[in-house]
Design an enzyme around this catalytic site. Structure first.
Site, mmCIF file in Angstrom:
data_model
loop_
_atom_site.group_PDB
_atom_site.id
_atom_site.type_symbol
_atom_site.label_atom_id
_atom_site.label_comp_id
_atom_site.label_asym_id
_atom_site.label_seq_id
_atom_site.Cartn_x
_atom_site.Cartn_y
_atom_site.Cartn_z
ATOM 1 N N LYS A 191 32.747 63.403 40.990
ATOM 2 C CA LYS A 191 32.523 64.140 42.029
ATOM 3 C C LYS A 191 31.277 64.664 42.600
ATOM 4 O O LYS A 191 31.039 65.139 43.514
ATOM 5 C CB LYS A 191 33.710 65.161 42.073
ATOM 6 C CG LYS A 191 35.074 65.009 42.130
ATOM 7 C CD LYS A 191 35.454 64.852 43.595
ATOM 8 C CE LYS A 191 37.086 64.787 43.593
ATOM 9 N NZ LYS A 191 37.756 64.932 45.063
ATOM 10 N N SER A 206 38.437 58.703 36.198
ATOM 11 C CA SER A 206 37.713 59.594 37.017
ATOM 12 C C SER A 206 37.052 60.708 36.784
ATOM 13 O O SER A 206 36.194 61.252 37.202
ATOM 14 C CB SER A 206 38.388 59.618 38.131
ATOM 15 O OG SER A 206 39.595 60.479 37.874
#
Length: 320
Positions: free
Chosen positions: A53, A305
């Site tokens: 992110k 992720s």
């Protein structure tokens, strides 16, 4: 909503690469043997802030005008986007205000503050925190940074796909978790433009499959309820941009129950020696559940992720 211009991860790469780790593609003999595929793991859990992110906000904030930078930015997040915006803002000298639900993971709240952001706790779900963020954007003149439905942000997230392509150009299938859809939108757009034959599979929790329902319906669907307790996958409505990009570039969206994803968190820790959060284990769960219908020997990448698992929840046998 119509995507008039595709996210351009190639153009975003110079804004991202100098500031992030080039995360490895790890082989997994045990996962390859269990599934019959040739599997590699894109380990974004080793990324700065512990997840992918950081990439998108670096692009978004770099492209703000000087006036917008001077005023600052605001965002809402369950945690990983918060940390990404906070660190990107600190790197670029921009004030960051982050709105998080009052029940957000304490470790993620603490980490966001440590990166220098001002944290505002509001509501019990992301939607309520997001309303507060938008209010602050208007009242304080802050630029709102959406957690997934922004083309600059998507371009940055897509640099994960460019790294996969460069490090393993033989990859045939890529399996990616889906929350709001920013990561898979960026990866799929970047990879499909370079290699239309590559197959992209998205994975959601079956306890909150907002993207899968939308793709099946051919239009954006807002779930009446989203029961998944995995914060990185907990979205009642995906984005307009992400829905269109997934509909165009993603070959299939599958859904796995929370319980199966949790089991794959533990399996990945035990067998691969990697600490992954729930959303990151979803692609592993999909492979191990037989939901990726590829031929034997197919070269498959699972995108892990992030690794921001809250240890206090783990001690208490609860999950993020």
């Amino acid at each position: 909503m119509s995507v008039t211009a595709l996210p351009d991860s190639r153009a975003a790469l110079p804004l991202v690469a100098p500031h992030v780790h080039r995360t490895p593609l790890l082989t997994s003999r045990i996962l390859s043997e269990e599934t019959g595929f040739d599997v590699r793991l894109k380990a974004e859990l080793f990324q700065r802030t512990g997840s992918y992110k950081i990439r998108g906000p670096l692009v978004k904030l770099s492209r703000l005008s000087q006036e917008e930078r001077d005023r600052g930015v605001v965002c809402s997040s369950a945690g990983n986007h918060a940390q990404g915006v906070a660190l990107a803002a600190a790197m670029l000298g921009v004030r960051a205000v982050v709105c998080m639900a009052e029940n957000a993971t304490p470790a993620k709240i603490a980490a966001t503050r440590e990166y220098g952001a001002e944290v505002v706790l509001h509501g019990s779900i992301w939607d309520e925190a997001d309303e507060k963020a938008r209010e602050l954007g208007v009242s304080e003149g802050l630029t709102y940074v959406h957690p997934f439905d922004d083309l600059d942000l998507i371009s940055g997230q897509g640099t994960v796909g460019l790294e996969i392509q460069e490090d393993w150009p033989e990859a045939e299938w890529v399996v990616v978790p889906i929350g709001g859809g920013g990561l898979i939108s960026g990866i799929s757009t970047a990879l499909k433009q370079a290699r239309p034959e590559i197959r992209i599979v998205g994975v959601e929790s079956s306890d909150g499959p907002a993207m899968k329902r939308s793709v099946e319906a051919g239009e954006l669907v807002t779930l009446d309820r989203c029961d998944t307790i995995i914060d990185g996958l907990r979205v009642r409505r995906v984005g307009g941009h992400t829905f269109e990009l997934v509909s165009r570039f993603v070959d299939e969206v599958v859904a796995v129950p929370d319980e199966t994803i949790f089991e794959s968190v533990l399996w990945t820790m035990e067998r691969c020696k990697l600490v992954v959060e729930g959303a990151a284990a979803a692609p592993v769960a999909a492979l191990r559940s037989g939901l990726v219908q590829a031929p034997p020997g197919t070269k498959v990448v699972c995108v892990l992720s992030g690794g921001n698992l809250d240890v206090s929840q783990l001690r208490g046998l609860r999950w993020n």
